[in-house]
Design a protein around this motif. Structure first.
Motif, PDB file in Angstrom:
ATOM      1  N   ASP A  95     107.643  90.285  15.793  1.00  8.31           N
ATOM      2  CA  ASP A  95     108.396  89.082  15.450  1.00  8.31           C
ATOM      3  C   ASP A  95     109.475  88.882  16.507  1.00  8.31           C
ATOM      4  O   ASP A  95     110.572  89.428  16.391  1.00  8.31           O
ATOM      5  CB  ASP A  95     109.005  89.224  14.058  1.00  8.31           C
ATOM      6  CG  ASP A  95     109.756  87.972  13.610  1.00  8.31           C
ATOM      7  OD1 ASP A  95     109.536  86.899  14.206  1.00  8.31           O
ATOM      8  OD2 ASP A  95     110.553  88.079  12.666  1.00  8.31           O
ATOM      9  N   GLY A  96     109.122  88.158  17.552  1.00  7.08           N
ATOM     10  CA  GLY A  96     110.069  87.967  18.646  1.00  7.08           C
ATOM     11  C   GLY A  96     110.355  89.300  19.316  1.00  7.08           C
ATOM     12  O   GLY A  96     109.441  90.006  19.732  1.00  7.08           O
ATOM     13  N   GLU A  97     111.620  89.681  19.388  1.00  7.63           N
ATOM     14  CA  GLU A  97     112.006  90.953  20.010  1.00  7.63           C
ATOM     15  C   GLU A  97     111.908  92.130  19.050  1.00  7.63           C
ATOM     16  O   GLU A  97     112.031  93.277  19.469  1.00  7.63           O
ATOM     17  CB  GLU A  97     113.426  90.856  20.550  1.00  7.63           C
ATOM     18  CG  GLU A  97     113.566  89.911  21.723  1.00  7.63           C
ATOM     19  CD  GLU A  97     114.961  89.884  22.299  1.00  7.63           C
ATOM     20  OE1 GLU A  97     115.735  90.841  22.063  1.00  7.63           O
ATOM     21  OE2 GLU A  97     115.281  88.912  22.987  1.00  7.63           O
ATOM     22  N   LYS A  98     111.694  91.858  17.779  1.00  5.06           N
ATOM     23  CA  LYS A  98     111.610  92.933  16.787  1.00  5.06           C
ATOM     24  C   LYS A  98     110.158  93.352  16.570  1.00  5.06           C
ATOM     25  O   LYS A  98     109.256  92.533  16.562  1.00  5.06           O
ATOM     26  CB  LYS A  98     112.217  92.492  15.462  1.00  5.06           C
ATOM     27  CG  LYS A  98     113.707  92.308  15.539  1.00  5.06           C
ATOM     28  CD  LYS A  98     114.282  91.971  14.188  1.00  5.06           C
ATOM     29  CE  LYS A  98     115.781  91.772  14.299  1.00  5.06           C
ATOM     30  NZ  LYS A  98     116.371  91.416  13.031  1.00  5.06           N
ATOM     31  N   MET A  99     109.981  94.656  16.414  1.00  2.00           N
ATOM     32  CA  MET A  99     108.668  95.239  16.160  1.00  2.00           C
ATOM     33  C   MET A  99     108.799  96.101  14.907  1.00  2.00           C
ATOM     34  O   MET A  99     109.803  96.785  14.736  1.00  2.00           O
ATOM     35  CB  MET A  99     108.245  96.120  17.336  1.00  2.00           C
ATOM     36  CG  MET A  99     108.207  95.374  18.657  1.00  2.00           C
ATOM     37  SD  MET A  99     108.378  96.481  20.077  1.00  2.00           S
ATOM     38  CE  MET A  99     110.140  96.785  20.055  1.00  2.00           C
ATOM     39  N   SER A 100     107.788  96.062  14.055  1.00  2.00           N
ATOM     40  CA  SER A 100     107.829  96.840  12.813  1.00  2.00           C
ATOM     41  C   SER A 100     106.555  97.658  12.657  1.00  2.00           C
ATOM     42  O   SER A 100     105.492  97.256  13.115  1.00  2.00           O
ATOM     43  CB  SER A 100     107.960  95.923  11.594  1.00  2.00           C
ATOM     44  OG  SER A 100     109.106  95.126  11.687  1.00  2.00           O
ATOM     45  N   LEU A 101     106.712  98.781  11.988  1.00  2.00           N
ATOM     46  CA  LEU A 101     105.590  99.612  11.589  1.00  2.00           C
ATOM     47  C   LEU A 101     105.656  99.793  10.091  1.00  2.00           C
ATOM     48  O   LEU A 101     106.733 100.059   9.544  1.00  2.00           O
ATOM     49  CB  LEU A 101     105.671 100.996  12.238  1.00  2.00           C
ATOM     50  CG  LEU A 101     105.450 101.064  13.733  1.00  2.00           C
ATOM     51  CD1 LEU A 101     105.754 102.469  14.243  1.00  2.00           C
ATOM     52  CD2 LEU A 101     104.029 100.688  14.063  1.00  2.00           C
ATOM     53  N   GLU A 102     104.541  99.650   9.418  1.00  2.00           N
ATOM     54  CA  GLU A 102     104.455  99.911   7.984  1.00  2.00           C
ATOM     55  C   GLU A 102     103.383 100.972   7.755  1.00  2.00           C
ATOM     56  O   GLU A 102     102.295 100.885   8.339  1.00  2.00           O
ATOM     57  CB  GLU A 102     104.087  98.637   7.228  1.00  2.00           C
ATOM     58  CG  GLU A 102     105.165  97.586   7.261  1.00  2.00           C
ATOM     59  CD  GLU A 102     104.790  96.335   6.475  1.00  2.00           C
ATOM     60  OE1 GLU A 102     103.647  96.260   5.944  1.00  2.00           O
ATOM     61  OE2 GLU A 102     105.622  95.437   6.405  1.00  2.00           O
ATOM     62  N   PHE A 103     103.704 101.960   6.939  1.00  2.00           N
ATOM     63  CA  PHE A 103     102.764 103.042   6.663  1.00  2.00           C
ATOM     64  C   PHE A 103     103.195 103.746   5.383  1.00  2.00           C
ATOM     65  O   PHE A 103     104.267 103.501   4.858  1.00  2.00           O
ATOM     66  CB  PHE A 103     102.704 104.038   7.828  1.00  2.00           C
ATOM     67  CG  PHE A 103     104.027 104.654   8.166  1.00  2.00           C
ATOM     68  CD1 PHE A 103     104.380 105.883   7.646  1.00  2.00           C
ATOM     69  CD2 PHE A 103     104.921 103.999   8.987  1.00  2.00           C
ATOM     70  CE1 PHE A 103     105.606 106.454   7.951  1.00  2.00           C
ATOM     71  CE2 PHE A 103     106.148 104.556   9.313  1.00  2.00           C
ATOM     72  CZ  PHE A 103     106.488 105.791   8.788  1.00  2.00           C
ATOM     73  N   THR A 104     102.334 104.634   4.911  1.00  2.00           N
ATOM     74  CA  THR A 104     102.614 105.433   3.724  1.00  2.00           C
ATOM     75  C   THR A 104     102.706 106.893   4.142  1.00  2.00           C
ATOM     76  O   THR A 104     101.839 107.396   4.861  1.00  2.00           O
ATOM     77  CB  THR A 104     101.520 105.248   2.660  1.00  2.00           C
ATOM     78  OG1 THR A 104     101.467 103.861   2.320  1.00  2.00           O
ATOM     79  CG2 THR A 104     101.814 106.069   1.422  1.00  2.00           C
ATOM     80  N   LYS A 105     103.749 107.573   3.693  1.00  2.00           N
ATOM     81  CA  LYS A 105     103.947 108.972   4.042  1.00  2.00           C
ATOM     82  C   LYS A 105     102.935 109.854   3.314  1.00  2.00           C
ATOM     83  O   LYS A 105     102.738 109.722   2.126  1.00  2.00           O
ATOM     84  CB  LYS A 105     105.363 109.415   3.692  1.00  2.00           C
ATOM     85  CG  LYS A 105     105.622 110.865   4.038  1.00  2.00           C
ATOM     86  CD  LYS A 105     107.016 111.306   3.706  1.00  2.00           C
ATOM     87  CE  LYS A 105     107.182 112.789   4.015  1.00  2.00           C
ATOM     88  NZ  LYS A 105     108.543 113.226   3.826  1.00  2.00           N
ATOM     89  N   HIS A 106     102.342 110.769   4.069  1.00  2.07           N
ATOM     90  CA  HIS A 106     101.457 111.782   3.496  1.00  2.07           C
ATOM     91  C   HIS A 106     102.288 113.004   3.161  1.00  2.07           C
ATOM     92  O   HIS A 106     103.407 113.166   3.641  1.00  2.07           O
ATOM     93  CB  HIS A 106     100.369 112.184   4.499  1.00  2.07           C
ATOM     94  CG  HIS A 106      99.436 111.075   4.876  1.00  2.07           C
ATOM     95  ND1 HIS A 106      98.964 110.148   3.995  1.00  2.07           N
ATOM     96  CD2 HIS A 106      98.889 110.751   6.072  1.00  2.07           C
ATOM     97  CE1 HIS A 106      98.157 109.319   4.608  1.00  2.07           C
ATOM     98  NE2 HIS A 106      98.111 109.651   5.871  1.00  2.07           N
ATOM     99  N   GLU A 107     101.740 113.895   2.392  1.00  3.64           N
ATOM    100  CA  GLU A 107     102.453 115.131   2.053  1.00  3.64           C
ATOM    101  C   GLU A 107     102.717 116.002   3.255  1.00  3.64           C
ATOM    102  O   GLU A 107     103.721 116.698   3.308  1.00  3.64           O
ATOM    103  CB  GLU A 107     101.658 115.925   1.011  1.00  3.64           C
ATOM    104  CG  GLU A 107     101.780 115.350  -0.363  1.00  3.64           C
ATOM    105  CD  GLU A 107     101.203 116.287  -1.410  1.00  3.64           C
ATOM    106  OE1 GLU A 107     101.529 117.485  -1.359  1.00  3.64           O
ATOM    107  OE2 GLU A 107     100.442 115.805  -2.238  1.00  3.64           O
ATOM    108  N   ALA A 108     101.849 115.984   4.248  1.00  2.00           N
ATOM    109  CA  ALA A 108     101.938 116.920   5.364  1.00  2.00           C
ATOM    110  C   ALA A 108     103.044 116.617   6.368  1.00  2.00           C
ATOM    111  O   ALA A 108     103.340 117.435   7.206  1.00  2.00           O
ATOM    112  CB  ALA A 108     100.602 116.974   6.091  1.00  2.00           C
ATOM    113  N   ILE A 109     103.646 115.459   6.333  1.00  2.00           N
ATOM    114  CA  ILE A 109     104.668 115.127   7.344  1.00  2.00           C
ATOM    115  C   ILE A 109     105.936 115.899   7.031  1.00  2.00           C
ATOM    116  O   ILE A 109     106.446 115.906   5.991  1.00  2.00           O
ATOM    117  CB  ILE A 109     104.986 113.624   7.386  1.00  2.00           C
ATOM    118  CG1 ILE A 109     103.792 112.822   7.748  1.00  2.00           C
ATOM    119  CG2 ILE A 109     106.073 113.353   8.395  1.00  2.00           C
ATOM    120  CD1 ILE A 109     104.037 111.352   7.863  1.00  2.00           C
TER     121      ILE A 109
END
Length: 74
Positions: free
Chosen positions: A60-74
């Motif tokens: 979105d313009g100069e902004k970048m996003s990541l969406e994800f779901t955390k796993h147990e192993a992180i």
């Protein structure tokens, strides 16, 4: 969804609050990380890929996003 906007952080590298958010999230919790630093964005994408975590990229313009779901192993 836990949202972390690193665009407003000026004291730290944007990776610090992003990694802290991942570390403190509960397994199964959805996370959205918003950045405006392309180098840090690439680093966090590489980390998630190494962990075999799928993510969604949003630009979105100069902004970048990541969406994800955390796993147990992180």
């Amino acid at each position: 969804m836990k949202t972390i906007n690193t665009c407003e952080e000026i004291r730290y590298n944007p990776l610090v609050p992003a990694v802290a958010a991942i570390a403190t999230a509960r397994p199964g919790e959805s996370i959205k990380i918003i950045m405006n630093d392309s180098s840090a964005f690439s680093d966090i994408k590489a980390y998630l890929s190494e962990q075999k975590i799928g993510f969604r990229e949003i630009y979105d313009g100069e902004k970048m996003s990541l969406e994800f779901t955390k796993h147990e192993a992180i």
